[in-house]
Design an enzyme around this catalytic site. Structure first.
Site, PDB file in Angstrom:
ATOM      1  N   CYS A   1      -1.704 -19.911 -15.028  1.00 59.59           N
ATOM      2  CA  CYS A   1      -2.461 -18.739 -15.468  1.00 59.59           C
ATOM      3  C   CYS A   1      -3.855 -19.172 -15.920  1.00 59.59           C
ATOM      4  O   CYS A   1      -4.363 -18.725 -16.938  1.00 59.59           O
ATOM      5  CB  CYS A   1      -1.723 -17.980 -16.553  1.00 59.59           C
ATOM      6  SG  CYS A   1      -1.079 -19.026 -17.848  1.00 59.59           S
ATOM      7  N   GLY A   2      -4.434 -20.096 -15.183  1.00 57.74           N
ATOM      8  CA  GLY A   2      -5.818 -20.483 -15.455  1.00 57.74           C
ATOM      9  C   GLY A   2      -5.953 -21.196 -16.780  1.00 57.74           C
ATOM     10  O   GLY A   2      -5.059 -21.919 -17.218  1.00 57.74           O
TER      11      GLY A   2
END
Lengths: 288, 137
Positions: free
Chosen positions: A88-89
């Site tokens: 998720c980055g």
């Protein structure tokens, strides 16, 4: 120079990756919609409760609730809310950067989400408890976290409780935040939309009647307030996580598609070169 | 034009009610209280029960769960865990919920859970009471 076969193999493998990331993007997108709705729906409730909380606790009353007590901070607890899964980055690493500012000696951690617990264990900080929370955070999960934090504070094991979590702004923007949880006071560092500013509340000096009495009302109010506070934090964290995942998976898919484009171009060039060379060889052979 | 009260009822899921009304009757912890415009500011707790809202044209009835109410001269703001208008109460579902909660209470469960189940029992009872009283309406 890669052979045509190598390039073909790479194109196929990148295509597979793109398919997977696209699927993950779709899944995150649908979960994101649900999580965002939940995070937005709870807002008016929190605004009103916050206003009542401020109103009740800023009156000059001849009674001090233990949850409002401000003490010198010798030990503090941090409730760290991160995601269960990665991909998720920079969502979690942004949070951990905020946490790194706390002195590991005098800080204990209450974590929600697997990544948070892993971080605390990896950096050898003190972990008090680890709570799971699902894709749609339930109120019972929030209540368990709030109850533990409240107990620590009331037993004087910690003098302050803070929350480090991600605030959901919109699909592209998620903001890592540090919030003061206990002792109960103003929400600083984040604007509660729709709630009047603290100055206006402080200026409002109308006498308020408490029925049956201030102690009962404030006790009840604070308990609820803390639970809802954590609930809001969890809902925000979930919405942020799903949004961040969707965006980063979309990025991965786009990159893969672009890469396939480059490789295809290279492959075609190579093929064309080979055909040209073969033609030249045939033409050369005939000439002899 | 007589003064009106702005009544707001908010639950974690939605803003259930937001209108100007003439009078509100609330199930406060110390008994039913009726609120008219220009009431003195009060903060009090609500118990599961019935809210009666009187507007110009009509009376409305809602079932609510426990919560808090903030009363000032011109507004009544209610935060509660449940609020359903009498006409939207599904009696069969409320009855089912009541029986589920009652059954759950008979099992051995922890104190924490007892509190939760009791709360949900009170909520379904409040719904049933309101519905049964206004069956004709």
């Amino acid at each position: 120079m890669a052979s045509a076969r190598d390039i073909r193999r790479r194109i196929r493998s990148i295509g597979n990756t793109a398919q997977i990331t696209r699927a993950m993007q779709m899944v995150a997108a649908s979960k994101m919609r649900k999580a965002q709705e939940a995070a937005i729906q709870v807002r008016p409730f929190v605004q009103l409760l916050y206003r009542i909380q401020r109103k009740a606790t800023t009156r000059p009353i001849d009674f001090k609730h233990p949850l409002l007590e401000v003490r010198a901070v010798r030990k503090r607890a941090v409730i760290l809310v991160a995601s269960d899964k990665g991909l998720c980055g920079a969502l979690n690493s942004n949070l951990f950067r905020l946490v790194a500012e706390y002195d590991p000696q005098s800080t204990v951690f209450i974590t929600a989400g697997r990544k948070a617990a892993q971080f605390v264990a990896r950096t050898r900080r003190q972990l008090v408890a680890d709570f799971p929370y699902g894709d749609t955070p339930r109120f019972a999960e929030s209540r368990a976290i709030a109850a533990l934090a409240r107990d620590l504070f009331l037993k004087r094991e910690v003098d302050e409780v803070r929350v480090v979590a991600t605030r959901f702004v919109n699909t592209l923007v998620q903001q890592p935040l540090m919030l003061e949880f206990l002792p109960v006071g103003d929400i600083r560092g984040v604007e509660v939309p729709g709630a009047p500013p603290p100055e206006a509340l402080a200026a409002d000096r109308t006498e308020v009647l408490f029925e049956p009495n201030a102690e009962d009302i404030i006790g009840y109010l604070l308990g609820h307030y803390l639970n809802i506070f954590i609930h809001l934090v969890l809902l925000n964290a979930k919405a942020s996580e799903q949004s961040a995942r969707m965006v980063s998976m979309k990025g991965a898919t786009d990159n893969a598609v672009e890469m396939i484009g480059h490789l295809t171009l290279e492959y075609n060039k190579l093929r064309q070169g080979r055909i040209t060379q073969e033609l030249l060889e045939i033409a050369g052979g005939q000439a002899e | 034009m007589a003064a009106t009260l702005k009544l707001e009822i908010v639950t974690p899921d939605a803003i259930v009610y937001s209108k100007d009304v003439q009078m509100v009757t609330l199930p406060a912890i110390e008994g039913q209280i009726g609120i008219l415009p220009r009431h003195v500011p009060v903060l009090t707790r609500l118990v599961p029960g019935e809210i009666i809202v009187r507007t110009n044209e009509e009376k409305e009835f809602l079932a609510i769960g426990e919560g808090l109410v903030e009363i000032t001269g011109e507004r009544v703001a209610i935060v509660t865990d449940m609020a359903v208008a009498a006409k939207d109460i599904d009696e069969a579902r409320a009855e089912e919920a009541r029986q589920r909660a009652a059954a759950r209470l008979r099992d051995k469960i922890s104190d924490e859970e007892v509190a939760t189940v009791n709360a949900s029992l009170a909520r379904s009872l409040a719904q049933l009471r309101v519905k049964r009283r206004h069956r004709g309406a």
